[in-house]
Design a protein around this motif. Structure first.
Motif, PDB file in Angstrom:
ATOM      1  N   GLU A  13       0.754  -1.192  -0.090  1.00  0.00           N
ATOM      2  CA  GLU A  13       0.075  -0.006   0.147  1.00  0.00           C
ATOM      3  C   GLU A  13       0.841   1.169   0.044  1.00  0.00           C
ATOM      4  O   GLU A  13       0.711   2.156  -0.857  1.00  0.00           O
ATOM      5  N   TYR A  66       4.248   1.596  -0.915  1.00  0.00           N
ATOM      6  CA  TYR A  66       4.916   1.438  -1.810  1.00  0.00           C
ATOM      7  C   TYR A  66       4.159   2.009  -3.211  1.00  0.00           C
ATOM      8  O   TYR A  66       4.567   2.975  -4.093  1.00  0.00           O
ATOM      9  N   ARG A  67       2.897   1.533  -3.295  1.00  0.00           N
ATOM     10  CA  ARG A  67       2.019   2.211  -4.287  1.00  0.00           C
ATOM     11  C   ARG A  67       1.622   3.615  -4.209  1.00  0.00           C
ATOM     12  O   ARG A  67       1.598   4.270  -5.281  1.00  0.00           O
ATOM     13  N   GLN A  68       1.647   4.031  -2.992  1.00  0.00           N
ATOM     14  CA  GLN A  68       1.578   5.547  -2.709  1.00  0.00           C
ATOM     15  C   GLN A  68       2.733   6.322  -3.252  1.00  0.00           C
ATOM     16  O   GLN A  68       2.761   7.255  -3.750  1.00  0.00           O
ATOM     17  N   TRP A 114       8.824  -0.651  -8.290  1.00  0.00           N
ATOM     18  CA  TRP A 114       8.060  -1.578  -8.855  1.00  0.00           C
ATOM     19  C   TRP A 114       8.605  -3.177  -8.745  1.00  0.00           C
ATOM     20  O   TRP A 114       7.825  -4.007  -8.668  1.00  0.00           O
ATOM     21  N   ILE A 130       7.477  -4.145  -5.522  1.00  0.00           N
ATOM     22  CA  ILE A 130       6.205  -4.752  -5.391  1.00  0.00           C
ATOM     23  C   ILE A 130       5.911  -5.895  -6.118  1.00  0.00           C
ATOM     24  O   ILE A 130       5.158  -6.684  -5.479  1.00  0.00           O
TER      25      ILE A 130
END
Length: 145
Positions: free
Chosen positions: A88, A90-92, A108, A111
């Motif tokens: 969560e 890392y996506r932010q 990425w 992730i």
């Protein structure tokens, strides 16, 4: 394995040593407070006290938002075994428009590696309106078979 270690080391060095206020516009007092929290987060991270480090990094981020602090928070969650939280954050991080493609590519990779560790659970129910909960948390209605 060497690739994972290399990424973690590289990511840690990048994330831990960029000032938290590099792109934010906090007041001087906020910057000083953020720097203290960031330094304490680094210290706690070094002692492998990841939950405590998250608290300090989050306090720094709240005072002087900078995406690299998010990367530190994500790494703490990852090291603490909290894969979903790490993903969560890392996506932010990669959603921030100021992140370079190179830094986004590094995240990425993280992730992709973390997602490969996750399982998938498919639930169906013969009764209309079945509710699904996972670990006591309601996650929605099951599809009917």
């Amino acid at each position: 394995m060497i690739s994972v270690i290399r990424h973690v080391i590289l990511f840690t060095l990048i994330a831990l040593f960029i000032p938290v206020w590099a792109t934010a516009d906090p007041t001087p007092k906020e910057r000083k407070q953020a720097d203290r929290h960031f330094a304490e987060g680094k210290r706690l991270f070094g002692e492998e006290l990841y939950d405590e480090a998250v608290v300090e990094f989050q306090a720094a981020y709240d005072l002087a938002p900078h995406p690299v602090v998010l990367a530190n928070i994500g790494l703490c969650y990852e090291r603490a075994g909290e894969t979903l939280r790490a993903l969560e954050v890392y996506r932010q991080f990669i959603a921030d428009p100021d992140i370079t493609d190179e830094k986004a590519d590094e995240i990425w990779v993280r992730i992709d590696e973390l997602e490969a560790q996750l399982g998938q659970l498919d639930v169906t129910c013969p009764v209309l309106g079945c509710r699904i909960s996972v670990d006591g948390v309601d996650v929605g209605e099951a599809p009917q078979v």
